[in-house]
Design a protein around this motif. Structure first.
Motif, PDB file in Angstrom:
ATOM      1  N   UNK A 187       0.808  -1.212   0.000  1.00  0.00           N
ATOM      2  CA  UNK A 187       0.000   0.000   0.000  1.00  0.00           C
ATOM      3  C   UNK A 187       0.842   1.263   0.000  1.00  0.00           C
ATOM      4  N   UNK A 188       2.129   1.170   0.335  1.00  0.00           N
ATOM      5  CA  UNK A 188       3.010   2.326   0.353  1.00  0.00           C
ATOM      6  C   UNK A 188       3.721   2.564  -0.981  1.00  0.00           C
ATOM      7  N   UNK A 189       3.497   1.699  -1.972  1.00  0.00           N
ATOM      8  CA  UNK A 189       4.192   1.835  -3.252  1.00  0.00           C
ATOM      9  C   UNK A 189       3.614   2.974  -4.067  1.00  0.00           C
ATOM     10  N   UNK A 190       2.302   2.965  -4.282  1.00  0.00           N
ATOM     11  CA  UNK A 190       1.647   3.976  -5.103  1.00  0.00           C
ATOM     12  C   UNK A 190       0.175   4.015  -4.742  1.00  0.00           C
ATOM     13  N   UNK A 191      -0.524   4.995  -5.317  1.00  0.00           N
ATOM     14  CA  UNK A 191      -1.953   5.094  -5.060  1.00  0.00           C
ATOM     15  C   UNK A 191      -2.710   3.913  -5.654  1.00  0.00           C
ATOM     16  N   UNK A 192      -2.291   3.486  -6.834  1.00  0.00           N
ATOM     17  CA  UNK A 192      -2.957   2.341  -7.454  1.00  0.00           C
ATOM     18  C   UNK A 192      -2.790   1.079  -6.614  1.00  0.00           C
ATOM     19  N   UNK A 193      -1.578   0.847  -6.108  1.00  0.00           N
ATOM     20  CA  UNK A 193      -1.360  -0.317  -5.260  1.00  0.00           C
ATOM     21  C   UNK A 193      -2.079  -0.191  -3.930  1.00  0.00           C
ATOM     22  N   UNK A 194      -2.272   1.003  -3.457  1.00  0.00           N
ATOM     23  CA  UNK A 194      -3.009   1.178  -2.204  1.00  0.00           C
ATOM     24  C   UNK A 194      -4.478   0.805  -2.378  1.00  0.00           C
ATOM     25  N   UNK A 195      -5.041   1.156  -3.547  1.00  0.00           N
ATOM     26  CA  UNK A 195      -6.421   0.753  -3.822  1.00  0.00           C
ATOM     27  C   UNK A 195      -6.541  -0.764  -3.826  1.00  0.00           C
ATOM     28  N   UNK A 196      -5.574  -1.441  -4.421  1.00  0.00           N
ATOM     29  CA  UNK A 196      -5.596  -2.902  -4.443  1.00  0.00           C
ATOM     30  C   UNK A 196      -5.378  -3.501  -3.054  1.00  0.00           C
ATOM     31  N   UNK A 197      -4.410  -2.955  -2.312  1.00  0.00           N
ATOM     32  CA  UNK A 197      -4.059  -3.529  -1.005  1.00  0.00           C
ATOM     33  C   UNK A 197      -5.150  -3.328   0.035  1.00  0.00           C
ATOM     34  N   UNK A 198      -6.035  -2.367  -0.148  1.00  0.00           N
ATOM     35  CA  UNK A 198      -7.111  -2.110   0.815  1.00  0.00           C
ATOM     36  C   UNK A 198      -8.456  -2.599   0.303  1.00  0.00           C
ATOM     37  N   UNK A 199      -8.455  -3.483  -0.656  1.00  0.00           N
ATOM     38  CA  UNK A 199      -9.703  -4.037  -1.159  1.00  0.00           C
ATOM     39  C   UNK A 199     -10.388  -4.844  -0.054  1.00  0.00           C
ATOM     40  N   UNK A 200     -11.713  -4.687   0.049  1.00  0.00           N
ATOM     41  CA  UNK A 200     -12.448  -5.348   1.125  1.00  0.00           C
ATOM     42  C   UNK A 200     -12.471  -6.855   1.019  1.00  0.00           C
ATOM     43  N   UNK A 201     -12.437  -7.387  -0.204  1.00  0.00           N
ATOM     44  CA  UNK A 201     -12.458  -8.837  -0.370  1.00  0.00           C
ATOM     45  C   UNK A 201     -11.186  -9.467   0.195  1.00  0.00           C
ATOM     46  N   UNK A 202     -10.044  -8.830  -0.001  1.00  0.00           N
ATOM     47  CA  UNK A 202      -8.790  -9.363   0.535  1.00  0.00           C
ATOM     48  C   UNK A 202      -8.822  -9.442   2.053  1.00  0.00           C
ATOM     49  N   UNK A 203      -9.266  -8.374   2.699  1.00  0.00           N
ATOM     50  CA  UNK A 203      -9.277  -8.353   4.164  1.00  0.00           C
ATOM     51  C   UNK A 203     -10.379  -9.250   4.724  1.00  0.00           C
TER      52      UNK A 203
END
Length: 658
Positions: A187-203
């Motif tokens: 999530x600290x790489x870029x804004x696009x990766x932050x959107x992916x890393x904070x997806x509700x399905x993953x958590x």
């Protein structure tokens, strides 16, 4: 590009330039072929639109284009690198939500390509002029052109392909293999990766992977990342409270003068039977409320004196109780009241068991075994009745068989049987003459039972615990070797590949079923172990002397202990709660008759049920034991609740010494 790919690319371009130099003038062919390959690698179809110089020179190079860039589509597809085809296939099926970012990067890329094409066209013209005037510097300019192209391609590769070209679903598929810490770093790489890393399905999947909210759906929480954080924080608090004995405690008491006979618990329910024939059901979520009154059948209710309760069992849907006269009653935990099923046997019930996850009941009267369960319409019926050669002493139902035929493991003397209603006769699992079975338990795949050595076999290795596979009916491992008898074994509630047991030699042991070695051996109770349960990090044991001990498994140390008067016959705990029951052996003590005037004098004979909640605030007034509650208003003492003031202090307003 990788180092080896860069070297291969450089060599290929040099070979093409050298071959064109030998056959035709080295001006048109390298430029046309080079930029067509460049355009293929970059995935842009409009490169020729911006290269006016190349279009003007194309008629003079038709023969070479047929060989390098202007040939058939099959030849072009054959010469095209494999990663270019992969890029084109990803672009054709793109479903990324970052379309705005893609458009911006595409516009930026086109502008860079236009500038690069103009610069390369100018450099080609200058190179052509220099080659006509100074042919001796031709090789150096060709090397400079290759270096420039490689540098341009490296700059293009700096654009994050993962962010721009990869579909969102594929990126989410990759991210699902990461843990919480790795998602935080991404999530600290870029804004696009932050959107992916904070997806509700993953958590949501991470939350269920760690054992939280197993029955929930993705839409049950607006932020599963925060939900997982709260669950972890609560789990750490509960574990700390377990170790430090911090929490609330309550005693589930019933009417005076009635002796406790048997106790069973499951989830939030606690069921107790008494010598008066009464059966009471508590919901521990509301332990301050009165216990639910479960009415007995008319036959037992009209009998004087009423028969004692011999056994009780409960799961999440039904509760069962057997009486000394051979009656068996079943109630619904939701409605209570009248029994939903009742039957009468010819003798006293020796053993009673209820499936932990389905409405299946089995009872044994002497050597007769009866199995009852519900039909598809919800009506109770008898599915199996059989008779064994010996008297049944203990039995248990196999869990996790809601959609299959129920299985029962029975111990009768020195034999262990497996009862399947679909088979005509029970199958014998274990039979050794002169070695009686002392304890029994079963999980969904294994059955474990303690076997006592014979008196004449003094060198047979001591008492053992045999573990059998229910699928094959064959022994898997034999552990133990203690001089004392095994009094309790817990396989169903133990962690995977572990078995915890108690022995008359005062020790609690944990065995590894894979290697057969003893992991933990604790000197626990000086009068023998009566009940035991363990999880991943702790062990709770109860002894015949009335002591409840909590142990840390890894260190093998005692965290704390509690003491009551009678033997601890029931110990069950989950993540945050603990239920213990001290059941007296003497059900008719002298002076404990219900017609006595002073019933509080015989409280020590009745037994006690304690419920501990380690997730509650221990300082709350509602969770203080009744024996410890006292104020300056109530002048009467009850259950040894000695008040801080006496009546004449309040009436006269003077100190007792005056």
């Amino acid at each position: 590009m990788a180092a080896n790919e860069l070297v291969a690319f450089r060599e290929r371009w040099k070979n093409e330039l050298n071959s064109r130099k030998d056959e035709n003038p080295p001006v048109c062919a390298p430029s046309s072929s080079s930029f067509r390959d460049d355009a293929d690698q970059l995935g842009q179809k409009d490169l020729n639109k911006h290269s006016g110089v190349l279009k003007q020179e194309e008629p003079s190079c038709t023969e070479d284009e047929g060989r390098f860039g202007g040939g058939s589509a099959a030849a072009e597809a054959e010469d095209r690198p494999q990663y270019v085809s992969i890029a084109h296939s990803l672009l054709d099926g793109r479903t990324s939500p970052l379309l705005d970012r893609i458009r911006q990067e595409r516009t930026k890329r086109k502008r860079q390509y236009h500038d690069m094409t103009s610069m390369c066209s100018a450099s080609l013209q200058q190179q052509q002029q220099q080659q006509l005037g100074q042919p001796q510097r031709k090789g150096k300019k060709e090397e400079e052109l290759v270096d420039q192209l490689i540098q341009d391609l490296n700059e293009v590769n700096d654009i994050p392909f993962f962010d721009i070209e990869l579909p969102y679903e594929l990126a989410l598929k990759i991210f699902q293999y990461l843990n919480c810490a790795e998602l935080g770093r991404c999530a600290q790489v870029s804004r696009a990766w932050r959107v992916l890393a904070e997806d509700g399905v993953l958590w949501f999947r991470l939350c269920q992977r760690e054992g939280y909210h197993q029955d929930a759906s993705v839409s049950s929480s607006p932020c599963w990342k925060g939900t997982l954080r709260d669950c972890r924080s609560s789990a750490r608090t509960v574990r700390s409270n377990w170790k430090n004995r911090v929490g609330s405690v309550s005693q589930l008491q019933f009417e005076l003068g009635k002796i406790l006979c048997d106790v069973s618990s499951c989830d939030v329910f606690v069921l107790a039977g008494y010598t008066s024939g009464d059966v009471r059901l508590w919901n521990t979520l509301h332990w301050d409320s009165t216990a639910s009154y479960l009415k007995t059948n008319s036959l037992s209710a009209n009998t004087h004196p009423r028969p004692h309760v011999s056994h009780v069992q409960i799961n999440s849907t039904v509760a069962a109780a057997s009486y000394e006269d051979g009656c068996v009653d079943l109630w619904s935990t939701e409605t209570g009241g009248e029994p939903i099923h009742h039957y009468q046997t010819s003798g006293r019930i020796q053993a009673l068991a209820l499936s932990p996850d389905s409405p299946v009941l089995v009872s044994a009267t002497g050597s007769n075994v009866r199995l009852d369960c519900t039909s598809h319409c919800g009506y109770w019926r008898t599915v199996c009745e059989t008779q064994l050669p010996k008297t049944v002493e203990s039995l248990t139902l196999i869990p996790s068989r809601a959609d299959q035929s129920p299985l029962v493991v029975l111990a009768a003397g020195d034999d262990v049987y497996l009862l399947n209603p679909q088979e005509e006769q029970p199958r014998t699992l274990h039979s050794v003459y002169g070695h009686p079975v002392t304890c029994l338990d079963a999980s969904d795949a294994l059955a474990a039972f303690g076997v006592k050595r014979a008196g004449w076999a003094m060198h047979d290795g001591g008492n053992k615990i045999h573990v059998y596979s229910l699928e094959t009916g064959k022994p898997t491992i034999c552990v133990g070797g203690s001089p004392g008898d095994f009094t309790c074994v817990n396989l169903r509630d133990s962690p995977p590949h572990l078995l915890v047991c108690g022995n008359k030699d005062r020790r609690v042991r944990v065995f590894d079923l894979r290697s057969g070695c003893s992991l933990v051996s604790l000197y626990a109770h000086h009068m023998g172990v009566a009940s035991v349960q363990a999880d991943e990090w702790k062990i709770v044991s109860g002894g015949d002397e009335g002591l409840v001990c909590v142990w840390e498994m890894r260190m093998g140390t005692k965290l704390w202990e509690l003491h009551n008067r009678h033997p601890v016959r029931h110990v069950r705990f989950n993540t945050s709660t603990l239920v213990t029951a001290n059941i007296p052996d003497d059900k008719s003590p002298r002076g404990a008759c219900i017609t006595d005037d002073d019933l509080t004098a015989h409280r020590r004979h009745r037994g006690v049920i304690c419920h501990y909640d380690f997730s509650e605030d221990a300082l709350s007034q509602d969770h203080i034991l009744p024996i410890c509650r006292s104020d300056y208003i109530d002048p009467n003492g009850y259950n040894y609740n000695i008040n801080l003031a006496v009546p004449y202090d309040r009436l006269s307003g003077s100190h007792p010494s005056h």
